[in-house]
Motif scaffolding. Structure first.
Motif, PDB file in Angstrom:
ATOM      1  N   ASP A  22       4.673   0.622  16.037  1.00  0.00           N
ATOM      2  CA  ASP A  22       3.295   1.106  16.003  1.00  0.00           C
ATOM      3  C   ASP A  22       2.325  -0.057  15.783  1.00  0.00           C
ATOM      4  O   ASP A  22       2.351  -0.701  14.726  1.00  0.00           O
ATOM      5  N   LEU A  24      -0.703  -0.009  14.996  1.00  0.00           N
ATOM      6  CA  LEU A  24      -1.682   0.294  13.952  1.00  0.00           C
ATOM      7  C   LEU A  24      -1.042   0.454  12.577  1.00  0.00           C
ATOM      8  O   LEU A  24      -1.735   0.809  11.625  1.00  0.00           O
ATOM      9  N   ALA A 327      -9.645  -0.722  14.579  1.00  0.00           N
ATOM     10  CA  ALA A 327      -8.588   0.028  15.253  1.00  0.00           C
ATOM     11  C   ALA A 327      -8.981   0.438  16.665  1.00  0.00           C
ATOM     12  O   ALA A 327      -8.157   0.386  17.585  1.00  0.00           O
ATOM     13  N   THR A 328     -10.207   0.865  16.854  1.00  0.00           N
ATOM     14  CA  THR A 328     -10.806   1.467  18.049  1.00  0.00           C
ATOM     15  C   THR A 328     -10.323   2.905  18.234  1.00  0.00           C
ATOM     16  O   THR A 328      -9.154   3.221  17.981  1.00  0.00           O
ATOM     17  N   ALA A 331      -7.211   3.589  20.627  1.00  0.00           N
ATOM     18  CA  ALA A 331      -5.903   3.325  20.023  1.00  0.00           C
ATOM     19  C   ALA A 331      -5.549   4.386  18.991  1.00  0.00           C
ATOM     20  O   ALA A 331      -4.400   4.837  18.907  1.00  0.00           O
ATOM     21  N   HIS A 334      -4.594   7.578  20.823  1.00  0.00           N
ATOM     22  CA  HIS A 334      -3.263   7.460  21.418  1.00  0.00           C
ATOM     23  C   HIS A 334      -2.188   7.720  20.366  1.00  0.00           C
ATOM     24  O   HIS A 334      -1.239   8.491  20.598  1.00  0.00           O
ATOM     25  N   LYS A 335      -2.331   7.109  19.189  1.00  0.00           N
ATOM     26  CA  LYS A 335      -1.345   7.325  18.139  1.00  0.00           C
ATOM     27  C   LYS A 335      -1.363   8.763  17.649  1.00  0.00           C
ATOM     28  O   LYS A 335      -0.304   9.346  17.375  1.00  0.00           O
TER      29      LYS A 335
END
Length: 430
Positions: A22, A24, A327-328, A331, A334-335
């Protein structure tokens, strides 16, 4: 790669592998987890109610307190981060978060206060067009605010609030039913006001399609993003609603009761004829200190400001907004799709009939939250979860909401959570 492209596995090894891959994962360390009597690391699945505290929040609040102590009133204009323009330091971050232009957003007040302020401007009922369209299952505060606004204008909530309900036997609304209602009643509707994610079911709505349909009928459009801001990838400017409001204590991790946000579309930015409740802080900044008697609104969303901002609350929120920029939202989203998809995958392996997921399966129709209905003793289920170190919440009579927020929830957390459910299901069957 979306959640549908990942081949999930119901094993602890798989969950740990997903965590190790991951990108993040390091952001989890930026948050403080509550203590729990179990002694095990907490599984915090209730960021849809109150987000965790960012580690930097305390630093930034203390920074503001130090400036107040050392500088007194001069802190408005000097010091580490002067207070006068403090709210502006969050404007560009907020615009990126919700897909807006900076002129379209402002951080101010709390959610229901902002909702009332927006309805002052965008709910202008007439005898021919007096109705508000909203969800029958909207959050109670929204229902109270809408009913009070309708009564304030001399109309009857029983007649002038159109409430959208799911079809018999269904838990969530269908987009085609929303659009059909707008087309059928459009000439009577002054305002379409929906939550873009329903707080109870976790259903997310197609804001662009709803806005287009409502504007075609001449209706104004607003959204409550309490469960959308920081959860979904938003594109408010392009979707085109007239306004939106949100809070910052859920997915935005701003702290209990902290400031909310407002979006007002750019097409209204310089419309001085819009009725509004006025306050000094919304006055044109170029002439504010001339202390004139006539209100001249600042262009854009700032024209709805009433009072100077509470700096300590802004300081705490600043800590989280910096993390969103790191992080944006693409992203994070998506996680979150992967986490929620994995949770759903594991839930499907529990004994048949033990739990039902109310939230739509389509990732486009939900955020990170899954709403779970348990067939037996849901309150006892909640007690079992709490004793095992799981933080989630209960909505009467039988719904437990679980939200694996991507900042600080791991795939292993999701695996452990479903493990607790599985043990309870096994015990219940004995």
């Amino acid at each position: 790669m979306g959640s549908q492209a990942v081949r999930f596995e119901a094993s602890e090894e798989f969950a740990r592998r997903m965590d190790s891959e991951d990108p993040l994962r390091h952001l989890r360390e930026e948050f403080i987890f509550p203590d729990h009597k179990s002694g095990e690391p907490a599984m915090y699945l209730v960021g849809n109610s109150l987000g965790l505290q960012p580690r930097k929040a305390k630093t930034y609040v203390l920074e503001a307190l130090e400036d107040w102590a050392k500088l007194g009133v001069e802190g408005h204009f000097t010091g580490t981060r002067p207070w006068m323009p403090y709210h502006e330091t969050l404007t560009e971050q907020t615009a990126r978060l919700v897909g807006a232009h900076p002129i379209e957003v402002v951080v101010m007040n709390t959610l229901t206060v902002n909702l009332h302020l927006m309805m002052v401007s965008f709910y202008r009922p007439t005898r021919e067009r007096s109705k508000i369209l909203m969800e029958a299952g909207a959050f109670p505060s929204d229902q109270y605010a809408v009913a009070s606004q309708v009564r304030f204008h001399g109309y009857d909530p029983e007649r002038d609030i159109l409430r959208l309900s799911p079809r018999p036997g269904e838990e969530t609304l269908r987009l085609e039913d929303i659009l059909e209602t707008i087309e059928r009643h459009g000439k009577e509707i002054a305002l379409v006001l929906l939550g873009n994610v329903n707080y109870l079911t976790g259903q997310a709505f197609d804001m662009a399609a709803i806005t287009r349909a409502a504007h075609k009928q001449g209706c104004q459009v607003g959204f409550d993003l309490a469960h959308g801001a920081g959860n979904l990838r938003l594109s408010l400017h392009d979707d085109g609603p007239d306004f939106a409001v949100w809070c910052s204590y859920k997915y935005l991790n701003g702290g209990p009761g902290t400031l909310g946000g407002v979006f007002v579309h750019e097409r209204h930015a310089r419309d001085k004829g819009l009725p509004r409740f006025e306050g000094w802080w919304g006055h044109n900044k170029q002439t504010r200190f001339q202390m004139g008697p006539d209100f001249d609104p600042s262009p854009g969303a700032e024209g709805w400001l009433l009072s100077n901002s509470p700096i300590l609350q802004l300081s705490a929120l600043r800590a989280s907004m910096e993390l969103f920029d790191r992080a944006t939202m693409p992203a994070l989203r998506h996680k979150s799709e992967l986490l929620t998809g994995y949770l759903e995958f594991l839930l499907e392996r529990l004994p048949p009939g033990f739990v039902t997921v109310l939230t739509p399966r389509d990732p486009k129709q939900r955020g990170v939250q899954l709403s779970l209905r348990f067939s037996k003793e849901p309150r006892r289920m909640l007690e079992k979860l709490n004793s095992a170190g799981v933080f989630c919440d209960f909505r009467s009579p039988d719904i437990i909401r679980a939200a694996p927020a991507p900042f600080y929830v791991s795939f292993h957390d999701v695996y452990r959570f479903v493990g607790v459910l599985e043990r309870h299901a096994r015990d219940s069957a004995d």
